[in-house]
Design a protein around this motif. Structure first.
Motif, short mmCIF file in Angstrom:
data_model
loop_
_atom_site.label_atom_id
_atom_site.label_comp_id
_atom_site.label_asym_id
_atom_site.label_seq_id
_atom_site.Cartn_x
_atom_site.Cartn_y
_atom_site.Cartn_z
N LEU A 1 0.83 -1.20 0.00
CA LEU A 1 0.00 0.00 0.00
C LEU A 1 0.87 1.26 0.00
O LEU A 1 0.59 2.22 -0.74
N VAL A 2 1.92 1.25 0.82
CA VAL A 2 2.83 2.41 0.86
C VAL A 2 3.54 2.59 -0.48
O VAL A 2 3.64 3.71 -1.01
N LEU A 3 4.03 1.47 -1.03
CA LEU A 3 4.73 1.57 -2.31
C LEU A 3 3.78 2.03 -3.42
O LEU A 3 4.17 2.79 -4.32
N THR A 4 2.51 1.56 -3.37
CA THR A 4 1.55 1.99 -4.37
C THR A 4 1.26 3.49 -4.25
O THR A 4 1.15 4.21 -5.27
N ALA A 5 1.15 3.98 -3.03
CA ALA A 5 0.91 5.42 -2.83
C ALA A 5 2.07 6.23 -3.38
O ALA A 5 1.88 7.27 -4.03
N ILE A 6 3.29 5.77 -3.12
CA ILE A 6 4.47 6.47 -3.64
C ILE A 6 4.46 6.47 -5.17
O ILE A 6 4.75 7.48 -5.82
N SER A 7 4.08 5.32 -5.75
CA SER A 7 4.04 5.22 -7.21
C SER A 7 3.00 6.17 -7.80
O SER A 7 3.24 6.83 -8.82
N VAL A 8 1.84 6.27 -7.15
CA VAL A 8 0.79 7.16 -7.65
C VAL A 8 1.24 8.62 -7.56
O VAL A 8 0.94 9.43 -8.45
N VAL A 9 1.94 8.95 -6.48
CA VAL A 9 2.41 10.34 -6.34
C VAL A 9 3.45 10.67 -7.40
O VAL A 9 3.46 11.77 -7.98
N VAL A 10 4.32 9.74 -7.70
CA VAL A 10 5.41 10.00 -8.64
C VAL A 10 4.95 9.87 -10.08
O VAL A 10 5.56 10.45 -11.00
N LEU A 11 3.86 9.13 -10.33
CA LEU A 11 3.43 8.86 -11.70
C LEU A 11 3.17 10.13 -12.53
O LEU A 11 3.64 10.21 -13.67
N PRO A 12 2.44 11.16 -12.02
CA PRO A 12 2.25 12.37 -12.84
C PRO A 12 3.57 13.05 -13.20
O PRO A 12 3.74 13.54 -14.32
N LEU A 13 4.49 13.07 -12.24
CA LEU A 13 5.79 13.68 -12.53
C LEU A 13 6.53 12.90 -13.61
O LEU A 13 7.16 13.47 -14.51
N THR A 14 6.43 11.58 -13.55
CA THR A 14 7.07 10.74 -14.56
C THR A 14 6.42 10.95 -15.93
O THR A 14 7.11 10.99 -16.96
N LEU A 15 5.09 11.12 -15.95
CA LEU A 15 4.38 11.34 -17.21
C LEU A 15 4.82 12.66 -17.87
O LEU A 15 5.11 12.71 -19.07
N VAL A 16 4.88 13.73 -17.08
CA VAL A 16 5.31 15.03 -17.63
C VAL A 16 6.73 14.97 -18.15
O VAL A 16 7.05 15.45 -19.25
N ALA A 17 7.62 14.32 -17.35
CA ALA A 17 9.01 14.21 -17.79
C ALA A 17 9.12 13.38 -19.05
O ALA A 17 9.94 13.67 -19.94
N SER A 18 8.28 12.34 -19.20
CA SER A 18 8.35 11.50 -20.40
C SER A 18 7.86 12.25 -21.63
O SER A 18 8.44 12.14 -22.72
N ILE A 19 6.77 13.03 -21.47
CA ILE A 19 6.22 13.76 -22.62
C ILE A 19 7.23 14.79 -23.12
O ILE A 19 7.51 14.89 -24.31
N PHE A 20 7.77 15.56 -22.20
CA PHE A 20 8.70 16.61 -22.62
C PHE A 20 10.09 16.09 -22.91
O PHE A 20 10.98 16.85 -23.29
N GLY A 21 10.27 14.82 -22.75
CA GLY A 21 11.55 14.21 -23.14
C GLY A 21 11.50 13.60 -24.52
O GLY A 21 12.50 13.02 -24.97
#
Length: 339
Positions: free
Chosen positions: A276-296
């Motif tokens: 549950l903790v790891l999933t919460a961390i993944s959900v928090v980081v996922l939008p940041l990863t998406l933005v970085a992937s698009i602009f990369g």
């Protein structure tokens, strides 16, 4: 058991035994036989009999050859054999082996006749050894024990051996209580081995006790030949003790299985908490990863390069494909009822 013919037993001389023994093994001149007697009743105790002790038995007693084979064998099941002038009884009792740290079965072979009782443990059984030592050193105790005949002596030996099981059961119960406390104190992973060891002890104890429940019932049936009627209630007490031991083992079996299931549930819940903790961390980081992937991406981007050029067609194709994939996965998850 029906009467069988008694062929003359071939005797083994001590000289032949000495010749068959390797020279590096120290030879004994006399068999290791311990004997106590009172009022015509003899109690003979032979611990860990070897060839010399078996030869002594064959010389002094006319038992059936199959009984001598059973004494020499290490893989006998509990049983009782009835002959015209004696009983041959095989019982097993639990003994804790400190060398390996586990319970083992100690075999006790007994010959019961009208004026003798022979006990032959394949390894020392503490209650039997203690009872024989008291009988040897204390004349009053020897008189009270041997004056009532071989039936009462048999009862005391078997009864003391069963009573010796109850302290062992109490120690197992205390171990189960400690395991239960450790489960809820955050040591669920560390006590997996303790649960396995306790479970193995219970299994070994059950393997020792279970086969001889039927033997005790047979003993109650055949005891009239060497036991007076006023001692019948004593052997009923032995059967009751055996049943109490079995009931406790049945209870311990259910307890250890419940503890094992509870421990697995606790471990599973803790793993779920970690996920549950790891999933919460993944959900928090996922939008940041998406933005970085698009602009990369290596295509024309909004605000990148020449402002007048604007985003390229490739950029919009990629964004559209990502939206279609997102909607498709969302629909599939709803179809499988995962969301």
């Amino acid at each position: 058991m029906p009467s069988v013919p008694r062929p003359r037993i071939r005797r083994t001389s001590r000289a032949r035994l000495a010749a068959a023994t390797p020279s590096r093994t120290p030879l004994r001149d006399e068999p290791n036989i311990a004997e106590v007697e009172y009022d015509g009743l003899r109690w003979i105790n032979i611990e860990r009999p070897g060839p010399l002790e078996r030869a002594w038995l064959e010389e002094h007693f006319d038992f059936h050859p199959l009984d001598y084979e059973d004494v020499a064998s290490r893989n006998q099941r509990p049983k009782i054999d009835e002959y015209p002038d004696y009983l041959f009884i095989v019982l097993h009792f639990p003994v804790f082996d400190k060398a390996v740290g586990r319970l083992n079965a100690a075999e006790l072979d007994m010959f019961v006749g009208p004026d003798y009782l022979i006990t032959i443990p394949n390894e020392p059984i503490p209650p039997v050894s203690y009872l024989f030592e008291r009988c040897t050193s204390n004349s009053d105790f020897r008189e009270s024990l041997l004056s009532k005949g071989p039936g009462y002596l048999l009862y005391r030996i078997v009864d003391d051996a069963f009573d010796y099981c109850f302290p062992m059961l109490r120690k197992m119960g205390n171990k189960l209580e400690r395991i239960e406390e450790d489960i809820f104190e955050g040591r669920s992973r560390e006590i997996v081995r303790d649960i396995s060891n306790a479970k193995q002890e219970i299994i070994n104890f059950r393997k020792i006790v279970r086969p001889q429940r039927a033997v005790l019932n047979d003993l109650e049936r055949t005891k009239q030949r060497f036991i007076s009627g006023d001692l019948e209630i004593y052997f009923d007490d032995i059967v009751d003790a055996s049943e109490r031991i079995w009931d406790v083992l049945e209870n311990y079996k259910e307890v250890i299985e419940a503890l094992e299931s509870t421990n697995e549930s606790v471990i599973s819940h803790r793993v779920n908490d970690i996920l549950l903790v790891l999933t919460a961390i993944s959900v928090v980081v996922l939008p940041l990863t998406l933005v970085a992937s698009i602009f990369g991406m290596n295509v024309g981007l909004p605000g990148g390069g020449d402002p007048a050029a604007g985003p390229s067609t490739s950029f919009w194709i990629i964004i559209g494909s990502m939206v279609v994939m997102l909607l498709g996965m969302f629909g599939y998850f709803r179809y499988r009822r995962w969301l």
